[in-house]
Design a protein around this motif. Structure first.
Motif, PDB file in Angstrom:
ATOM      1  N   THR A  66     -21.137 -42.166 -31.017  1.00 46.58           N
ATOM      2  CA  THR A  66     -19.964 -41.282 -31.155  1.00 46.58           C
ATOM      3  C   THR A  66     -20.242 -40.189 -32.192  1.00 46.58           C
ATOM      4  O   THR A  66     -19.877 -39.032 -31.985  1.00 46.58           O
ATOM      5  N   GLU A  67     -20.890 -40.576 -33.284  1.00 48.90           N
ATOM      6  CA  GLU A  67     -21.221 -39.565 -34.307  1.00 48.90           C
ATOM      7  C   GLU A  67     -22.123 -38.490 -33.736  1.00 48.90           C
ATOM      8  O   GLU A  67     -21.956 -37.303 -34.021  1.00 48.90           O
ATOM      9  N   HIS A  68     -23.089 -38.896 -32.947  1.00 50.22           N
ATOM     10  CA  HIS A  68     -23.999 -37.910 -32.355  1.00 50.22           C
ATOM     11  C   HIS A  68     -23.239 -36.958 -31.439  1.00 50.22           C
ATOM     12  O   HIS A  68     -23.490 -35.756 -31.411  1.00 50.22           O
ATOM     13  N   ILE A  69     -22.302 -37.514 -30.682  1.00 52.52           N
ATOM     14  CA  ILE A  69     -21.513 -36.660 -29.781  1.00 52.52           C
ATOM     15  C   ILE A  69     -20.683 -35.672 -30.614  1.00 52.52           C
ATOM     16  O   ILE A  69     -20.616 -34.479 -30.300  1.00 52.52           O
ATOM     17  N   GLN A  70     -20.085 -36.167 -31.697  1.00 57.53           N
ATOM     18  CA  GLN A  70     -19.267 -35.274 -32.539  1.00 57.53           C
ATOM     19  C   GLN A  70     -20.124 -34.177 -33.164  1.00 57.53           C
ATOM     20  O   GLN A  70     -19.715 -33.030 -33.260  1.00 57.53           O
ATOM     21  N   GLU A  71     -21.328 -34.536 -33.563  1.00 59.18           N
ATOM     22  CA  GLU A  71     -22.198 -33.530 -34.185  1.00 59.18           C
ATOM     23  C   GLU A  71     -22.576 -32.449 -33.175  1.00 59.18           C
ATOM     24  O   GLU A  71     -22.631 -31.262 -33.500  1.00 59.18           O
ATOM     25  N   LEU A  72     -22.794 -32.870 -31.949  1.00 52.09           N
ATOM     26  CA  LEU A  72     -23.115 -31.865 -30.912  1.00 52.09           C
ATOM     27  C   LEU A  72     -21.905 -30.985 -30.626  1.00 52.09           C
ATOM     28  O   LEU A  72     -22.045 -29.798 -30.329  1.00 52.09           O
ATOM     29  N   LYS A  73     -20.708 -31.558 -30.734  1.00 51.11           N
ATOM     30  CA  LYS A  73     -19.493 -30.735 -30.546  1.00 51.11           C
ATOM     31  C   LYS A  73     -19.465 -29.655 -31.627  1.00 51.11           C
ATOM     32  O   LYS A  73     -19.185 -28.485 -31.349  1.00 51.11           O
ATOM     33  N   ARG A  74     -19.764 -30.056 -32.865  1.00 50.88           N
ATOM     34  CA  ARG A  74     -19.753 -29.069 -33.966  1.00 50.88           C
ATOM     35  C   ARG A  74     -20.805 -27.995 -33.724  1.00 50.88           C
ATOM     36  O   ARG A  74     -20.575 -26.801 -33.924  1.00 50.88           O
ATOM     37  N   GLU A  75     -21.978 -28.429 -33.266  1.00 52.03           N
ATOM     38  CA  GLU A  75     -23.057 -27.466 -32.975  1.00 52.03           C
ATOM     39  C   GLU A  75     -22.612 -26.487 -31.889  1.00 52.03           C
ATOM     40  O   GLU A  75     -22.888 -25.293 -31.956  1.00 52.03           O
ATOM     41  N   ALA A  76     -21.913 -27.025 -30.894  1.00 51.15           N
ATOM     42  CA  ALA A  76     -21.459 -26.182 -29.785  1.00 51.15           C
ATOM     43  C   ALA A  76     -20.446 -25.156 -30.274  1.00 51.15           C
ATOM     44  O   ALA A  76     -20.467 -23.987 -29.862  1.00 51.15           O
ATOM     45  N   VAL A  77     -19.559 -25.587 -31.184  1.00 45.64           N
ATOM     46  CA  VAL A  77     -18.562 -24.652 -31.732  1.00 45.64           C
ATOM     47  C   VAL A  77     -19.279 -23.555 -32.506  1.00 45.64           C
ATOM     48  O   VAL A  77     -19.034 -22.361 -32.304  1.00 45.64           O
ATOM     49  N   LYS A  78     -20.207 -23.959 -33.384  1.00 47.27           N
ATOM     50  CA  LYS A  78     -20.944 -22.965 -34.191  1.00 47.27           C
ATOM     51  C   LYS A  78     -21.663 -21.990 -33.277  1.00 47.27           C
ATOM     52  O   LYS A  78     -21.700 -20.789 -33.515  1.00 47.27           O
ATOM     53  N   ASN A  79     -22.199 -22.521 -32.229  1.00 43.65           N
ATOM     54  CA  ASN A  79     -22.974 -21.710 -31.287  1.00 43.65           C
ATOM     55  C   ASN A  79     -22.106 -20.631 -30.617  1.00 43.65           C
ATOM     56  O   ASN A  79     -22.592 -19.582 -30.239  1.00 43.65           O
TER      57      ASN A  79
END
Ligand code: FES
Length: 295
Positions: free
Chosen positions: A277-290
């Motif tokens: 779940t943490e990995h998924i959340q981190e990718l969500k943050r990366e996607a937002v930044k992107n």
């Protein structure tokens, strides 16, 4: 009188059959008889062992075989197995198969939590058979195939869809940035290795996918295992920025990371303790930044 004639006729027809039997058929019949005798002996030995055992454990095992008449209706079979310290769910299943019913079907290979082939639904939770100690469970033990997947036979589920989702995130290393010297290694910093370390532990068992309510309702959702695999490579500094962008494009799609509702069920059942779940959340943050635009 007529009975005697019938018996004589039967005897002579049996003799004729025996005479017309080919050596190949005879060998097959002998082999069949040998196997039946072996099965009986195993069953007798199991009954003896169960009688002599200090402790026995009861298994309730899901059975289903769509290809055999009379076994098409799903049901539970009960087996009693002698218990010994250190015994796992997989050990118990193998005992039941080897001593009671050789048609009992389940996957396994390494027996040390490496191949990921024996993920099962044990006492209402996804677990690896070879990693789960009988002593840690409530008895009798209920063993079922993984939920949210089509059952092929008994405890074997169809993994095709799971593999398709894994394949969709291109789960292999790709880079345009090659080291200068021919014998030069593709170097990774210690910190970066630490960052992706847990994500590399995935054994493709699909326990997480089976536990995920979202994946159950949305067949196109990439699922925790595939997103973790995307994380493993997107966060690997050796792939370079172009590839990271490509990987973010994959996980940002409609059925990608945004489907996750942070229920943590995947993280709870992962037999390798990957913080999915943490990995998924981190990718969500990366996607937002992107996607942030500054004007
Ligand atoms: Fe390989 Fe259990 S048999 S993970």
């Amino acid at each position: 009188m007529s009975t005697q004639i019938t018996e004589r006729e039967e005897e002579s027809s049996a003799e004729t059959e025996a005479e017309t039997e080919s050596p190949h058929q005879r060998r097959r019949m002998d082999e069949k008889a040998r196997r039946a005798a072996e099965r009986d002996a195993m069953r007798e030995r199991a009954e003896e062992e169960v009688r002599d055992a200090e402790t026995t454990v009861g298994l309730k095992v899901f059975r289903y075989d769509p290809e055999v008449e009379g076994k098409k209706e799903p049901r539970f079979d009960q087996f009693t197995v002698p218990f010994h310290k250190g015994m796992t769910v997989l050990d118990a299943l193998m005992y039941a198969r080897d001593h009671y019913d050789s048609s009992l079907t389940f996957r396994h290979s390494c027996r040390q939590a490496v191949c990921g082939s024996d993920a099962l639904f044990v006492n209402g939770r996804q677990r690896l058979g070879c990693k789960t100690q009988l002593a840690d469970l409530d008895w009798p033990i209920r063993i079922e195939p993984l939920p949210h997947a089509d059952v092929v036979k008994d405890l074997v589920v169809d993994m095709e869809h799971f593999y398709d989702q894994m394949e969709a995130v291109e789960p292999y290393f790709q880079t345009n940035e090659h080291p200068s010297g021919e014998l030069e290694e593709q170097r990774q910093t210690r910190e970066n290795r630490e960052k992706v370390k847990m994500s590399t532990r995935c054994i493709w068992c699909s326990a997480c996918m089976s536990s995920c309510n979202i994946a159950a309702g949305d067949n196109q959702y990439l699922g925790p295992a595939a997103i973790n695999m995307a994380y493993r490579f997107a966060m690997d500094e050796r792939e370079g920025e172009d590839m990271k962008q490509h990987r973010l494009n994959i996980i940002e799609q409609e059925h990608g990371v945004w489907r996750c509702q942070t229920q943590f069920s995947c993280t709870e059942v992962c037999p390798k303790d990957i913080p999915l779940t943490e990995h998924i959340q981190e990718l969500k943050r990366e996607a937002v930044k992107n996607n942030l635009k500054f004007w």
